[in-house]
Scaffold this motif. Structure first.
Motif, PDB file in Angstrom:
ATOM      1  N   LEU A 179       0.828  -1.215   0.000  1.00  0.00           N
ATOM      2  CA  LEU A 179       0.000   0.000   0.000  1.00  0.00           C
ATOM      3  C   LEU A 179       0.861   1.264   0.000  1.00  0.00           C
ATOM      4  O   LEU A 179       0.546   2.230  -0.695  1.00  0.00           O
ATOM      5  CB  LEU A 179      -0.957  -0.012   1.193  1.00  0.00           C
ATOM      6  CG  LEU A 179      -2.082  -1.026   1.074  1.00  0.00           C
ATOM      7  CD1 LEU A 179      -2.784  -1.212   2.410  1.00  0.00           C
ATOM      8  CD2 LEU A 179      -3.065  -0.624  -0.013  1.00  0.00           C
ATOM      9  N   THR A 180       1.943   1.243   0.753  1.00  0.00           N
ATOM     10  CA  THR A 180       2.838   2.406   0.787  1.00  0.00           C
ATOM     11  C   THR A 180       3.468   2.640  -0.585  1.00  0.00           C
ATOM     12  O   THR A 180       3.558   3.777  -1.058  1.00  0.00           O
ATOM     13  CB  THR A 180       3.909   2.228   1.877  1.00  0.00           C
ATOM     14  OG1 THR A 180       3.241   2.105   3.144  1.00  0.00           O
ATOM     15  CG2 THR A 180       4.880   3.392   1.921  1.00  0.00           C
ATOM     16  N   GLU A 181       3.875   1.577  -1.242  1.00  0.00           N
ATOM     17  CA  GLU A 181       4.429   1.687  -2.601  1.00  0.00           C
ATOM     18  C   GLU A 181       3.370   2.187  -3.583  1.00  0.00           C
ATOM     19  O   GLU A 181       3.662   3.018  -4.454  1.00  0.00           O
ATOM     20  CB  GLU A 181       4.982   0.327  -3.048  1.00  0.00           C
ATOM     21  CG  GLU A 181       5.686   0.347  -4.389  1.00  0.00           C
ATOM     22  CD  GLU A 181       6.986   1.152  -4.396  1.00  0.00           C
ATOM     23  OE1 GLU A 181       7.403   1.558  -5.492  1.00  0.00           O
ATOM     24  OE2 GLU A 181       7.573   1.379  -3.326  1.00  0.00           O
ATOM     25  N   THR A 182       2.153   1.693  -3.432  1.00  0.00           N
ATOM     26  CA  THR A 182       1.062   2.138  -4.300  1.00  0.00           C
ATOM     27  C   THR A 182       0.808   3.630  -4.117  1.00  0.00           C
ATOM     28  O   THR A 182       0.658   4.372  -5.099  1.00  0.00           O
ATOM     29  CB  THR A 182      -0.229   1.334  -4.001  1.00  0.00           C
ATOM     30  OG1 THR A 182       0.043  -0.058  -4.217  1.00  0.00           O
ATOM     31  CG2 THR A 182      -1.380   1.776  -4.885  1.00  0.00           C
ATOM     32  N   ILE A 183       0.809   4.084  -2.871  1.00  0.00           N
ATOM     33  CA  ILE A 183       0.602   5.506  -2.575  1.00  0.00           C
ATOM     34  C   ILE A 183       1.742   6.341  -3.142  1.00  0.00           C
ATOM     35  O   ILE A 183       1.521   7.427  -3.683  1.00  0.00           O
ATOM     36  CB  ILE A 183       0.450   5.705  -1.048  1.00  0.00           C
ATOM     37  CG1 ILE A 183      -0.902   5.154  -0.593  1.00  0.00           C
ATOM     38  CG2 ILE A 183       0.638   7.158  -0.655  1.00  0.00           C
ATOM     39  CD1 ILE A 183      -1.037   4.978   0.903  1.00  0.00           C
ATOM     40  N   LYS A 184       2.963   5.817  -3.049  1.00  0.00           N
ATOM     41  CA  LYS A 184       4.123   6.529  -3.606  1.00  0.00           C
ATOM     42  C   LYS A 184       3.966   6.700  -5.119  1.00  0.00           C
ATOM     43  O   LYS A 184       4.242   7.767  -5.663  1.00  0.00           O
ATOM     44  CB  LYS A 184       5.397   5.748  -3.278  1.00  0.00           C
ATOM     45  CG  LYS A 184       6.667   6.381  -3.776  1.00  0.00           C
ATOM     46  CD  LYS A 184       7.868   5.523  -3.400  1.00  0.00           C
ATOM     47  CE  LYS A 184       9.090   5.968  -4.170  1.00  0.00           C
ATOM     48  NZ  LYS A 184      10.175   4.995  -4.088  1.00  0.00           N
ATOM     49  N   ASN A 185       3.509   5.643  -5.783  1.00  0.00           N
ATOM     50  CA  ASN A 185       3.361   5.689  -7.246  1.00  0.00           C
ATOM     51  C   ASN A 185       2.099   6.414  -7.701  1.00  0.00           C
ATOM     52  O   ASN A 185       2.063   6.962  -8.808  1.00  0.00           O
ATOM     53  CB  ASN A 185       3.364   4.266  -7.814  1.00  0.00           C
ATOM     54  CG  ASN A 185       4.714   3.598  -7.672  1.00  0.00           C
ATOM     55  OD1 ASN A 185       5.750   4.247  -7.716  1.00  0.00           O
ATOM     56  ND2 ASN A 185       4.700   2.292  -7.462  1.00  0.00           N
ATOM     57  N   TYR A 186       1.051   6.389  -6.876  1.00  0.00           N
ATOM     58  CA  TYR A 186      -0.237   7.010  -7.214  1.00  0.00           C
ATOM     59  C   TYR A 186      -0.721   7.820  -6.012  1.00  0.00           C
ATOM     60  O   TYR A 186      -1.665   7.415  -5.329  1.00  0.00           O
ATOM     61  CB  TYR A 186      -1.279   5.944  -7.566  1.00  0.00           C
ATOM     62  CG  TYR A 186      -0.872   4.995  -8.654  1.00  0.00           C
ATOM     63  CD1 TYR A 186      -0.955   5.361  -9.993  1.00  0.00           C
ATOM     64  CD2 TYR A 186      -0.409   3.705  -8.343  1.00  0.00           C
ATOM     65  CE1 TYR A 186      -0.585   4.482 -10.999  1.00  0.00           C
ATOM     66  CE2 TYR A 186      -0.038   2.821  -9.342  1.00  0.00           C
ATOM     67  CZ  TYR A 186      -0.118   3.216 -10.660  1.00  0.00           C
ATOM     68  OH  TYR A 186       0.250   2.344 -11.657  1.00  0.00           O
ATOM     69  N   PRO A 187      -0.091   8.976  -5.737  1.00  0.00           N
ATOM     70  CA  PRO A 187      -0.436   9.726  -4.525  1.00  0.00           C
ATOM     71  C   PRO A 187      -1.876  10.253  -4.491  1.00  0.00           C
ATOM     72  O   PRO A 187      -2.377  10.580  -3.417  1.00  0.00           O
ATOM     73  CB  PRO A 187       0.572  10.872  -4.512  1.00  0.00           C
ATOM     74  CG  PRO A 187       1.094  10.966  -5.902  1.00  0.00           C
ATOM     75  CD  PRO A 187       0.987   9.598  -6.500  1.00  0.00           C
ATOM     76  N   ASP A 188      -2.550  10.270  -5.632  1.00  0.00           N
ATOM     77  CA  ASP A 188      -3.940  10.733  -5.656  1.00  0.00           C
ATOM     78  C   ASP A 188      -4.936   9.566  -5.624  1.00  0.00           C
ATOM     79  O   ASP A 188      -6.141   9.774  -5.777  1.00  0.00           O
ATOM     80  CB  ASP A 188      -4.198  11.604  -6.881  1.00  0.00           C
ATOM     81  CG  ASP A 188      -4.034  10.845  -8.193  1.00  0.00           C
ATOM     82  OD1 ASP A 188      -3.324   9.817  -8.218  1.00  0.00           O
ATOM     83  OD2 ASP A 188      -4.614  11.286  -9.205  1.00  0.00           O
ATOM     84  N   PHE A 189      -4.456   8.353  -5.397  1.00  0.00           N
ATOM     85  CA  PHE A 189      -5.305   7.169  -5.346  1.00  0.00           C
ATOM     86  C   PHE A 189      -5.890   7.067  -3.937  1.00  0.00           C
ATOM     87  O   PHE A 189      -5.333   6.424  -3.047  1.00  0.00           O
ATOM     88  CB  PHE A 189      -4.490   5.935  -5.708  1.00  0.00           C
ATOM     89  CG  PHE A 189      -5.275   4.665  -5.926  1.00  0.00           C
ATOM     90  CD1 PHE A 189      -6.660   4.636  -5.955  1.00  0.00           C
ATOM     91  CD2 PHE A 189      -4.603   3.472  -6.113  1.00  0.00           C
ATOM     92  CE1 PHE A 189      -7.364   3.458  -6.159  1.00  0.00           C
ATOM     93  CE2 PHE A 189      -5.285   2.271  -6.323  1.00  0.00           C
ATOM     94  CZ  PHE A 189      -6.673   2.274  -6.338  1.00  0.00           C
ATOM     95  N   ALA A 190      -7.038   7.675  -3.752  1.00  0.00           N
ATOM     96  CA  ALA A 190      -7.644   7.803  -2.426  1.00  0.00           C
ATOM     97  C   ALA A 190      -7.877   6.453  -1.756  1.00  0.00           C
ATOM     98  O   ALA A 190      -7.681   6.305  -0.547  1.00  0.00           O
ATOM     99  CB  ALA A 190      -8.947   8.586  -2.529  1.00  0.00           C
ATOM    100  N   GLU A 191      -8.296   5.468  -2.534  1.00  0.00           N
ATOM    101  CA  GLU A 191      -8.623   4.185  -1.901  1.00  0.00           C
ATOM    102  C   GLU A 191      -7.382   3.459  -1.400  1.00  0.00           C
ATOM    103  O   GLU A 191      -7.469   2.692  -0.429  1.00  0.00           O
ATOM    104  CB  GLU A 191      -9.439   3.302  -2.833  1.00  0.00           C
ATOM    105  CG  GLU A 191     -10.206   2.213  -2.128  1.00  0.00           C
ATOM    106  CD  GLU A 191     -11.062   2.714  -0.960  1.00  0.00           C
ATOM    107  OE1 GLU A 191     -11.088   2.011   0.076  1.00  0.00           O
ATOM    108  OE2 GLU A 191     -11.685   3.783  -1.051  1.00  0.00           O
ATOM    109  N   ALA A 192      -6.222   3.704  -1.988  1.00  0.00           N
ATOM    110  CA  ALA A 192      -4.989   3.122  -1.447  1.00  0.00           C
ATOM    111  C   ALA A 192      -4.707   3.718  -0.060  1.00  0.00           C
ATOM    112  O   ALA A 192      -4.345   2.987   0.868  1.00  0.00           O
ATOM    113  CB  ALA A 192      -3.822   3.373  -2.402  1.00  0.00           C
ATOM    114  N   TRP A 193      -4.891   5.027   0.071  1.00  0.00           N
ATOM    115  CA  TRP A 193      -4.744   5.670   1.379  1.00  0.00           C
ATOM    116  C   TRP A 193      -5.772   5.091   2.359  1.00  0.00           C
ATOM    117  O   TRP A 193      -5.451   4.829   3.518  1.00  0.00           O
ATOM    118  CB  TRP A 193      -4.957   7.178   1.263  1.00  0.00           C
ATOM    119  CG  TRP A 193      -3.885   7.936   0.571  1.00  0.00           C
ATOM    120  CD1 TRP A 193      -3.844   8.286  -0.755  1.00  0.00           C
ATOM    121  CD2 TRP A 193      -2.691   8.476   1.155  1.00  0.00           C
ATOM    122  NE1 TRP A 193      -2.703   9.008  -1.016  1.00  0.00           N
ATOM    123  CE2 TRP A 193      -1.975   9.140   0.138  1.00  0.00           C
ATOM    124  CE3 TRP A 193      -2.171   8.465   2.442  1.00  0.00           C
ATOM    125  CZ2 TRP A 193      -0.776   9.792   0.361  1.00  0.00           C
ATOM    126  CZ3 TRP A 193      -0.961   9.110   2.678  1.00  0.00           C
ATOM    127  CH2 TRP A 193      -0.270   9.758   1.644  1.00  0.00           C
TER     128      TRP A 193
END
Length: 155
Positions: free
Chosen positions: A63-77
């Motif tokens: 999830l942290t990697e996903t947020i790093k790659n897609y910082p506007d991906f609200a559902e990952a946050w």
């Protein structure tokens, strides 16, 4: 992430028709999970698999990697907030919920989650405010009404 379609779904959440509310709720969750297409959806599925298997470290890393790659991906946050909450890392979960709300102010899941974090942290007035905001989006969500009463009793 706002459109006339989303506006209609948000209006449907306020209807007395339970079927319409359930349909709108499901559709909004679907839009949030599919925000980044099949790649994003797959990353969320994999993180959920790690979480269900009890591999919290792998879930957090993904999830942290996903947020790093897609910082506007609200559902990952939001998914990471759920993970942190389940690990009783309430401050981290609160911060992630707040980020979701910055990205999608009407994300009823993050508003509810923020309230839960604040409740767990003993910040009852703030929790009440978060649950009230969640109720503005989903006025028929009885759980938020119940939690407001619980927080009020704890004051």
């Amino acid at each position: 992430m706002k459109s006339s379609k989303i506006d209609q779904l948000l209006q449907d959440l306020k209807k007395t028709d339970e079927v319409a509310r359930q349909r709108a709720t499901a559709k909004l969750w679907q839009l949030w999970f599919e925000q980044k297409g099949e790649i994003g959806w797959e990353l969320l599925r994999r993180s959920q698999s790690f979480l269900e298997a009890g591999n919290f470290q792998k879930a957090e890393e993904l999830l942290t990697e996903t947020i790093k790659n897609y910082p506007d991906f609200a559902e990952a946050w939001n998914r990471r907030a759920v993970l942190y909450f389940s690990l009783e890392k309430y401050e981290k979960a609160k911060e992630d919920c707040q980020q979701v709300i910055r990205l999608i102010p009407y994300h009823f899941g993050a508003l509810h989650g923020l309230g839960l974090c604040l409740l767990a942290l003993g910040q009852y007035r703030e929790a009440i405010a978060a649950f009230r905001k969640a109720l503005e989006v989903q006025p028929h969500a009885l759980i938020n009404q119940k939690l407001i009463l619980e927080c009020t009793a704890l004051l």
